[in-house]
Scaffold this active site. Structure first.
Site, short mmCIF file in Angstrom:
data_model
loop_
_atom_site.label_atom_id
_atom_site.label_comp_id
_atom_site.label_asym_id
_atom_site.label_seq_id
_atom_site.Cartn_x
_atom_site.Cartn_y
_atom_site.Cartn_z
N CYS A 27 -2.87 -5.19 1.96
CA CYS A 27 -3.80 -6.18 2.49
C CYS A 27 -5.17 -6.08 1.82
CB CYS A 27 -3.97 -5.99 3.99
SG CYS A 27 -2.48 -6.39 4.88
N PRO A 72 -10.14 2.95 -1.32
CA PRO A 72 -9.97 4.01 -2.32
C PRO A 72 -8.87 4.98 -1.93
CG PRO A 72 -11.96 4.37 -1.01
CD PRO A 72 -11.37 3.08 -0.55
N ILE A 73 -8.39 5.73 -2.92
CA ILE A 73 -7.40 6.77 -2.61
C ILE A 73 -7.90 8.12 -3.12
CG2 ILE A 73 -5.38 5.24 -2.50
CD1 ILE A 73 -4.71 6.40 -5.34
N ASP A 74 -9.23 8.25 -3.18
CA ASP A 74 -9.83 9.48 -3.69
C ASP A 74 -9.40 10.71 -2.88
OD1 ASP A 74 -11.41 8.00 -1.76
OD2 ASP A 74 -12.90 9.61 -1.91
N ARG A 127 0.82 -1.20 0.00
CA ARG A 127 0.00 0.00 0.00
C ARG A 127 0.87 1.26 0.00
NH1 ARG A 127 -4.99 1.24 -0.58
NH2 ARG A 127 -5.83 2.96 0.61
N ASP A 136 -6.20 -2.15 13.12
CA ASP A 136 -5.14 -3.15 12.92
C ASP A 136 -5.07 -4.17 14.06
OD1 ASP A 136 -4.41 -2.12 10.52
OD2 ASP A 136 -2.63 -1.07 11.21
#
Ligand code: UD1
Length: 420
Positions: A118, A124-126, A94, A306
């Site tokens: 993962c 998303p990476i908007d 990532r 996590d």
């Protein structure tokens, strides 16, 4: 031949363990070093696959990189001659997306593959893209490659719809060398966001407010070399805290910032587990069956997503039924089917898991569906009767330094083997 982890369960963990450098900080600080044309010395890096993948990526960009056994990386950014962080390694993780912020900031041009990492739902990476565009960049996605370009980057106010760790850090990187001031509102407050800001400031950047909802970045002309030590990994610490309690053990974790694990300590205290906090260490002691509790994952300082997976294993051993609500990741309950094969009684509906306690897990062959799911399988294996064989451990190697050695030093029966 594939590597697997085999655990002989049922052994209490006891003793003292040193916590390594923070993975999520390391994987952001290494790409951030491309912002400097000088030499950056980064200390206390964890010995994990993601760090080596990033080292390869830096070398591909033309940077001079040296790495010592003790976890120190020296990055010479003066020789960087490429703005493309595209490679097979980049697709696996990532954090390769931080090269976009770093390279765009320094060269006003960057490309990197759409991030991997993962499989915990749609990620998303908007918000990253929205941030780069607000600074004046044109961003396109072609054939799985994210390309960003700008004639000039200009500081701007940016509001994040969600306090995203990745977007906060990536925008900080891109804004350091922009003209004017960038304000990130609803910024992520995770300790690794603060660590990256400290690294940028050591290089000569002007970043204020990291660790709060509003971060202000005043652009500077250039960034120089620096020396920086990565903070301890509170997710690794939390994983061992949970493992210690699950095995009814007594473990002291050194090189921990106790406030970083406060959400975990508080939950464990609520469960009746003894937690002793010292200046830079935490001791976990659990002699009797802990009480069931409800857990809701939230951005820092809430309970970390996590640790949701290993926490569910601990809750399976508690007295009563617990309700776990996942609010950060889209689908982070895929590992539950594996736990059920070990005897866990968990019902999942959408983002909620109902975890029945007082269950005796039994060892079997299980699969690590992602990094933290792998950690959950390890904790399950440590408490299960008989032998647990964990497959697909490449995920675990991406994030946990010397996992088997560390657990063995606490008395666990754990080894790595090559199996067909
Ligand atoms: C980072 C961590 C990961 C951790 C997560 C949350 C790294 C390399 N990884 O991941 O271990 O689980 O923080 O603490 O540091 N989102 C959007 N649009 C975006 C960005 C995020 O909608 O542009 C949403 C998604 O639903 C995503 C959630 O926000 O699942 C959390 O994302 P973010 O905080 O950015 O986490 P990551 O950087 O992916």
């Amino acid at each position: 031949m594939k590597e697997k982890i085999i655990i002989e369960g049922g052994k209490k963990l006891t003793g003292v363990l040193n916590i390594s450098g923070n993975k999520n900080s390391a994987v952001a600080v290494i790409p951030a070093a491309v912002l400097s044309g000088g030499k950056c010395i980064i200390k206390n890096l964890p010995n994990i696959k993601d760090v080596y993948h990033l080292k390869d990526l830096l070398e591909k960009l033309g940077a001079g990189v040296e790495m010592s056994d003790g976890g120190t990386m020296t990055v010479d950014g003066s020789t960087i001659n490429s703005y493309s962080a595209d490679s097979e390694a980049a697709k696996q993780m990532r954090a390769s997306y931080y090269f976009i912020g770093g390279l765009l900031g320094r060269f006003k041009k960057a490309e990197a593959p759409f991030p991997g990492g993962c499989d915990i739902g749609v990620r998303p990476i908007d918000l990253h893209i929205k941030g780069f565009e607000a600074l004046g960049a044109r961003v396109t996605i072609e054939h799985g490659l994210i390309k960003a370009e700008a004639e000039e980057l200009k500081g701007a106010p940016i509001y994040l719809d969600f306090a995203s760790v990745g977007a906060t850090i990536n925008i900080m990187l891109a804004a350091c060398l922009a003209t004017g001031t960038t304000t990130i509102e609803n910024a992520a407050k995770e300790p690794h966001v603060v660590d990256v800001a400290n690294f940028l400031n050591a290089m000569g950047a002007n970043v204020k407010g990291a660790g709060t909802d509003i971060i202000k970045i005043k652009g500077v002309k250039e960034l120089k070399g620096c020396e920086h030590t990565i903070i301890p990994d509170f997710i690794e610490a939390g994983t061992y805290m949970i493992a210690a309690a699950a095995t009814r053990g007594d473990v002291t974790l050194k090189n921990v910032i106790p406030t970083h694990v406060e959400a975990i300590s508080a939950k464990m205290k609520e469960m009746g587990i003894e937690i002793f906090e010292y200046e830079d260490s935490v001791r976990v002691k659990c002699e009797k069956k802990p009480k069931a509790v409800n857990v809701k994952t939230l951005p820092y300082p809430g309970f970390p997503t996590d640790l949701q997976q290993p926490m569910v294993v601990l809750l399976s051993t508690a007295d009563g039924t617990s309700i776990v609500t996942e609010t950060v990741s889209e689908s982070r309950f895929k590992y539950v089917d594996e736990l059920k094969r070990m005897g866990a009684k968990i019902k999942v509906e959408d983002k909620v898991a109902v975890v029945e306690g007082a269950v005796n897990l039994m060892g079997t062959s299980v699969y690590s569906t992602d990094l933290r799911a792998g950690a959950a399988m390890v904790v399950a294996g440590l408490i299960a009767g008989g032998e647990t064989i964990i497959g697909n451990i490449k995920h675990i190697d991406r994030g946990y330094e010397f996992l088997e050695d560390k657990l063995r030093s606490l008395g666990a029966g754990i080894r790595r083997v090559e199996l067909d």
